[in-house]
Design a protein around this motif. Structure first.
Motif, mmCIF file in Angstrom:
data_model
loop_
_atom_site.group_PDB
_atom_site.id
_atom_site.type_symbol
_atom_site.label_atom_id
_atom_site.label_comp_id
_atom_site.label_asym_id
_atom_site.label_seq_id
_atom_site.Cartn_x
_atom_site.Cartn_y
_atom_site.Cartn_z
ATOM 1 N N TYR A 1 0.585 0.739 -11.060
ATOM 2 C CA TYR A 1 -0.818 0.372 -10.906
ATOM 3 C C TYR A 1 -0.991 -1.080 -11.335
ATOM 4 N N LYS B 1 -9.252 2.386 -2.456
ATOM 5 C CA LYS B 1 -8.020 1.633 -2.693
ATOM 6 C C LYS B 1 -7.942 1.150 -4.139
ATOM 7 N N VAL B 2 -9.095 0.931 -4.738
ATOM 8 C CA VAL B 2 -9.162 0.506 -6.136
ATOM 9 C C VAL B 2 -9.990 1.526 -6.909
ATOM 10 N N ASP C 1 0.853 -1.181 0.000
ATOM 11 C CA ASP C 1 0.000 0.000 0.000
ATOM 12 C C ASP C 1 0.898 1.244 0.000
ATOM 13 N N SER D 1 -5.211 -0.498 -8.984
ATOM 14 C CA SER D 1 -4.839 -0.202 -7.605
ATOM 15 C C SER D 1 -3.369 0.178 -7.552
ATOM 16 N N TRP E 1 -5.745 -4.316 -2.458
ATOM 17 C CA TRP E 1 -5.448 -4.261 -3.883
ATOM 18 C C TRP E 1 -6.086 -5.440 -4.608
ATOM 19 N N ARG F 1 0.358 0.661 -6.145
ATOM 20 C CA ARG F 1 1.248 -0.145 -5.304
ATOM 21 C C ARG F 1 2.660 0.426 -5.330
#
Length: 597
Positions: free
Chosen positions: A441, A469-470, A391, A526, A400, A528
């Motif tokens: 992503y 988060k998404v 995250d 998401s 995610w 990362r």
């Protein structure tokens, strides 16, 4: 008077979601006029409030009686079993016991702790309490009597390896005590996505997957740059399926199909039906059935030795000194040191000091320090695995599009691929750190994430989108705009990827797992970033899980399993091998310790 320190292991499982968490008897409901105004800052009555937890709203009902907090019921929450729900149980108990808001958060459950405290604070504010005063109020601590205990086998660490070791030792007829410095059991295993690598002909044949023990052995050894102990690798792969079957005997059910978790290199990853926390649940249930004693908030400080043999430990338990004698052996299962920036800096100076971690806060290398003090050899301490899937804010693995490698692809902030998604984890992380802001992503679509689909952490796609988060969009162009990318670049990337899937060949990046096109709306992304994930170095052991000295001699009475050990994964751990490791060597450590004369 001796403090009661044995914590009922039911705190991990159970019933907390079914109805309410009742600490004492309650009175009236919200909307009722407080019954009596008493002297002091609070009015007697019942007050309801809610606050945001990690998985949605936490709703409580708080009762004030004669200017005292007499009851807190949790009416609703969605926190993770064994992690967040520990905070849901323990924090209200602490608030009532201390009559203050000056209570510690539950380690490893920060967001859940904040949520329950937020709801309690809101209710007390409604009751007229002086909240700032309650936040600074000091609880009276009585002196605690020293504790002495004894068992055949003492396990330090209640993560997956420690729980497996305890169950195994008990099955061999030994008496067992488990301790853990945290307020909950599960360690990193409770936070893991739950992938377990094992060659499994029965499952794999149905999917047309060719595999072998030699292939798993070779990939594990080569994947760690041939720096692992071949004997330990062979023991791991040869006994991995037996570990699956052992867990099934304990009641854990696995999905019928295997998959490829990130960095696994081959489709042999097993996933429990209860994907998130299933391993800990099954082990915890077995511990409960066998009446194995668990002491939480109990920290080992040093190992006790007698003529070179380890015979117990000294430490603290909820503020009291504790000594536990081990008649057969002590098992170190304390995990690695990824949560210790000091140890990371010591052993891997090239790793950014500000890198967040996926690990729970208790992974600070305690067992390594104690083991070395008892004469243990440390191997591979500079091998630290960073995962490219943390995250961006917390480093956590949650939040995610976490499914099998088959279901997603990576793009950088410009909308372009930069690495094969089925590569080794260290290769993926190195490639990511070379991208703008070290951020990427993960892209997936509705071929995988249909309505109601959960990721490996028990989070639904709807919840992931709702939490932010998404990011979701009905077209690729719309998704690109939401990600501040050039739509033409992003759509071209997706088109090239889909063409690779059609042809079964990825000419630019060499991805081998090419099963699903990205062509079904809605589309998802998401964000990362790299995160410190696993420390491959640790205590040197043999295939019996006995700890060795620098002279390769066995330290009598000392065993180790899990991430506290070294030599099993080499310089890079394959995704999905950690759970296999903790079960295979945890089970072995328990059996070896129980058999010691």
């Amino acid at each position: 008077m001796r403090m009661r320190i044995k914590q009922t292991t039911k705190i991990w499982l159970s019933g907390l979601l079914a109805s309410t968490l009742i600490l004492t008897t309650a009175g009236c409901s919200l909307g009722d006029k407080p019954s009596t105004e008493v002297s002091g800052v609070m009015k007697s009555g019942v007050y309801k409030a809610e606050a945001e937890g990690f998985h949605g709203q936490i709703k409580i009902e708080l009762t004030v009686d004669s200017d005292k907090i007499s009851d807190i019921k949790v009416l609703k929450h969605g926190e993770t079993p064994g992690v967040g729900d520990v905070a849901i149980k323990q924090i209200p108990e602490k608030v009532i016991a201390t009559q203050s808001l000056n209570v510690d958060s539950i380690s490893g459950a920060t967001f859940s702790s904040k949520g329950i405290m937020g709801a309690i604070t809101a209710a007390l504010t409604e009751a007229g309490a002086n909240v700032e005063e309650l936040k600074t109020k000091q609880a009276q601590q009585a002196a605690k009597e020293a504790i002495t205990k004894e068992a055949d086998v003492v396990v330090i660490g209640a993560g997956g390896a420690g729980l497996a070791a305890a169950v195994s030792a008990k099955q061999q007829g030994a008496s067992v005590i488990i301790i853990d410095k945290m307020s909950r059991i599960g360690g990193n295993t409770a936070l893991a996505g739950g992938a377990y690598n094992a060659v499994d002909p029965e499952r794999q044949k149905k999917q047309g997957i060719e595999d072998s023990l030699d292939k798993h052995y070779t990939q594990t050894l080569k994947g760690g740059d041939n720096k692992a102990n071949p004997e330990l690798v062979r023991h791991l792969v040869d006994n991995a399926l037996g570990g699956v079957q052992w867990l099934e005997q304990l009641g854990l059910e696995f999905q019928d199909e295997v998959f490829t978790v990130a960095g696994a290199l081959w489709p042999r990853s097993h996933r429990p039906l209860n994907e998130h926390g299933g391993f800990v649940t099954a082990l915890q249930e077995s511990i409960e059935k066998n009446n194995i004693e668990i002491l939480l908030q109990t920290e080992a400080k040093e190992l006790l030795t007698d003529q070179g043999a380890v015979v117990g430990l000294k430490g603290t338990s909820d503020g009291a000194e504790i000594t536990i004698h081990a008649k057969k052996g002590v098992i170190l299962a304390t995990g690695g040191y990824a949560a210790s920036k000091e140890m990371r800096s010591k052993y891997h100076k090239g790793l950014p000091t500000d890198l967040p971690t996926t690990n729970h806060p208790g992974a600070t290398g305690d067992g390594l320090i104690m083991g070395e003090a008892a004469g243990a050899n440390l191997v591979g301490m500079d091998f630290i695995q960073s995962l490219p899937l943390g995250d961006p804010e917390t480093g956590s693995l949650t939040g995610w599009l976490a499914k099998g490698v088959e279901s997603y692809m990576f793009v950088n902030k410009s909308g372009e691929r930069f690495i094969r998604e089925d590569a080794r984890r260290d290769e993926m992380t190195a490639a990511l750190m070379a991208q703008q802001d070290s951020m990427m992503y993960v892209i997936a679509d509705s071929n995988t994430f249909k309505p109601g689909t959960k990721n490996n952490f028990d989070e639904t796609i709807e919840k992931l989108v709702e939490s932010g988060k998404v990011i979701a969009a009905d077209t690729l162009e719309e998704l690109a705009k939401k990600l501040n990318m050039d739509p033409a670049v992003f759509t071209a990337t997706i088109a090239a990827y889909n063409e690779s899937v059609e042809k079964g060949k990825d000419p630019k990046w060499g991805r081998e797992i090419l099963e699903k096109k990205m062509d079904k709306a809605p589309f998802f992304a998401s964000a990362r970033k790299p995160t410190a994930h696993h420390t491959m170095g640790g205590l040197e052991i043999n295939t019996k899980a006995e700890v060795l000295t620098k002279d390769q001699e066995v330290i009598p009475g000392l065993y180790a399993a899990g991430e506290v050990t070294g030599g099993i994964h080499g310089s890079n751990r394959l995704g999905g091998n950690a759970i296999a490791d903790i079960i295979v060597f945890g089970k072995q450590a328990g059996a070896s310790a129980a058999a010691r004369q």
